[in-house]
Design an enzyme around this catalytic site. Structure first.
Site, PDB file in Angstrom:
ATOM      1  N   THR A 166      24.326  69.502 141.951  1.00 48.44           N
ATOM      2  CA  THR A 166      24.935  70.769 141.491  1.00 48.44           C
ATOM      3  C   THR A 166      23.279  71.765 140.367  1.00 48.44           C
ATOM      4  OG1 THR A 166      26.513  70.195 141.757  1.00 48.44           O
ATOM      5  CG2 THR A 166      26.596  71.902 139.636  1.00 48.44           C
ATOM      6  N   ARG A 194      38.857  70.647 149.453  1.00 41.98           N
ATOM      7  CA  ARG A 194      38.766  70.731 148.201  1.00 41.98           C
ATOM      8  C   ARG A 194      38.068  71.029 147.101  1.00 41.98           C
ATOM      9  NH1 ARG A 194      34.219  68.890 144.554  1.00 41.98           N
ATOM     10  NH2 ARG A 194      34.779  67.629 143.015  1.00 41.98           N
ATOM     11  N   VAL A 195      38.505  71.748 146.032  1.00 44.00           N
ATOM     12  CA  VAL A 195      37.321  72.705 145.314  1.00 44.00           C
ATOM     13  C   VAL A 195      37.514  71.733 143.456  1.00 44.00           C
ATOM     14  CG1 VAL A 195      37.981  74.689 143.431  1.00 44.00           C
ATOM     15  CG2 VAL A 195      38.754  74.876 146.046  1.00 44.00           C
ATOM     16  N   GLY A 196      36.553  72.173 143.539  1.00 42.66           N
ATOM     17  CA  GLY A 196      35.577  71.133 141.634  1.00 42.66           C
ATOM     18  C   GLY A 196      36.074  71.720 141.383  1.00 42.66           C
ATOM     19  N   THR A 217      27.022  70.080 135.255  1.00 40.42           N
ATOM     20  CA  THR A 217      26.851  69.323 136.309  1.00 40.42           C
ATOM     21  C   THR A 217      27.728  67.933 136.061  1.00 40.42           C
ATOM     22  OG1 THR A 217      25.175  68.050 137.694  1.00 40.42           O
ATOM     23  CG2 THR A 217      25.091  68.620 135.892  1.00 40.42           C
ATOM     24  N   GLY A 218      27.867  67.251 137.259  1.00 43.93           N
ATOM     25  CA  GLY A 218      28.750  65.775 137.156  1.00 43.93           C
ATOM     26  C   GLY A 218      29.866  66.296 138.476  1.00 43.93           C
ATOM     27  N   HIS A 219      31.025  64.753 138.238  1.00 44.33           N
ATOM     28  CA  HIS A 219      31.188  64.907 139.103  1.00 44.33           C
ATOM     29  C   HIS A 219      32.931  65.239 138.233  1.00 44.33           C
ATOM     30  CE1 HIS A 219      35.019  61.388 140.814  1.00 44.33           C
ATOM     31  NE2 HIS A 219      34.875  62.489 141.353  1.00 44.33           N
ATOM     32  N   GLY A 220      33.355  66.890 139.420  1.00 47.65           N
ATOM     33  CA  GLY A 220      34.177  67.264 139.524  1.00 47.65           C
ATOM     34  C   GLY A 220      35.727  67.392 138.668  1.00 47.65           C
TER      35      GLY A 220
HETATM   36  N1  GLY Z   1      30.603  69.177 139.864  1.00 43.53           N
HETATM   37  C1  GLY Z   1      30.232  69.442 140.885  1.00 43.53           C
HETATM   38  C2  GLY Z   1      31.505  69.500 141.869  1.00 43.53           C
HETATM   39  O1  GLY Z   1      32.178  68.070 141.349  1.00 43.53           O
HETATM   40  O2  GLY Z   1      31.605  69.651 142.632  1.00 43.53           O
END
Ligand code: GLY
Length: 308
Positions: A166, A194-196, A217-220
């Site tokens: 990201t 899917r929307v993060g 930035t990271g796991h949404g």
């Molecule tokens: N941070 C990006 C996502 O998980 O979509």
């Protein structure tokens, strides 16, 4: 000391494969220069962050724009956000396809839309943004990773945690206005639609002239649980940008076991690039210097006008 203006960018938290680390660092340096040129010319922080992020969307090294990861069907759907700290205005798009620069579309949403349009695609057409062929955004690398993660036993979430990308930027201009922008292709082999966290205000980014600006930035799914950008700004209300960034990231780690990274600026021009992942390519431009790094504790400095 007058610290304004300043711009800081990131190219995603994660583990950058060795063969891609050089291009990842050179890409953030070049994006920081592109955004900072706008600030040096007296331009706004919003124009600067959009330019810097669009620069990285055009660079296939990152998971945004060209180079975005593919969803489970092998297609690209992208999310982006911008936020302006003066009036707390924002714009975002989610799961958009066939657009080279989702961040510019998010900016148009902020500038032109009173109520969010039902579909980013229709809005792009209405605004005269030309569609690009879907395959022009797909790289060999993203197709290879998609195929690998379709294999039985593959774990796309785990694999993604290793290689995010990201992109985002924060800036303060000469007037003291802060802004943020973030753009992503999302998670590897994600479900269609899917929307993060990226397009969600307070998760993918937040900007408020009274406190500062953050791009994450990271796991949404994890970032959204702690609304990371707003959490860091809450800590900044009581203290320093670096400490506040570390506190937000530490909370995300301890509370929901999530890793990530952020770039942060305060309205006086103090800034931070912090991450809990192994790496995050980042660069910051301030006064005559360009600062950059990839690993924790790494901090190189060169003249902003040095082209190398
Ligand atoms: N941070 C990006 C996502 O998980 O979509």
């Amino acid at each position: 000391m007058d610290l304004l203006p300043v711009l800081v960018v990131h190219g995603g938290a994660g583990t950058v494969p060795r063969e891609r680390s050089e291009q990842s660092v050179s890409g953030v340096r070049s994006a920081a220069r592109a955004g900072y040129a706008i600030l040096r010319g007296g331009g706004s922080s919003m124009d600067a962050v959009v330019e810097a992020v669009a620069h990285m969307e055009d660079n296939p090294s990152y998971n945004a724009g060209c180079g975005s990861v593919l969803n489970v069907k092998g297609e690209i759907e992208m999310d982006a956000i911008v936020m302006d700290g003066k009036a707390l205005g924002s714009g975002a798009v989610s799961a958009v396809r066939n657009v080279a620069n989702p961040v510019r579309l998010a900016r148009l949403v902020m500038d032109k839309v009173v109520f969010y349009p039902p579909c980013g695609q229709c809005f792009a057409q209405e605004m005269g943004i030309s569609e690009v062929p879907p395959e022009s955004l797909v790289t060999e690398y993203s197709r290879m990773r998609w195929k690998k993660n379709l294999e039985p036993g593959a774990n796309p979430v785990e694999s993604q945690m290793g290689k995010m990308g990201t992109v985002g930027a924060v800036a303060v201009d000469r007037e003291g206005n802060v802004a943020c922008a973030t753009s992503t292709g999302g998670m590897l082999n994600k479900m269609e639609g899917r929307v993060g966290d990226t397009p969600c205000i307070g998760s993918g980014g937040y900007a408020d002239n009274q406190v500062g600006a953050v791009s994450t930035t990271g796991h949404g799914e994890v970032i959204m649980k702690v609304t990371l950008a707003r959490l860091i700004l809450f800590h900044m209300e009581q203290g320093d940008t670096k400490e506040a960034s570390d506190m937000g990231l530490a909370y995300m780690k301890s509370r929901v076991d999530g890793l990530g990274g952020v770039v942060t600026v305060g309205p006086q021009g103090n800034w931070a690039a912090r991450f809990s992942s192994l790496q995050m390519a980042w660069a910051a431009a301030q006064k005559d210097s360009l600062h950059y790094g990839l690993y924790a504790g790494e901090h190189f400095t060169q003249s902003i006008d040095d082209p190398h």
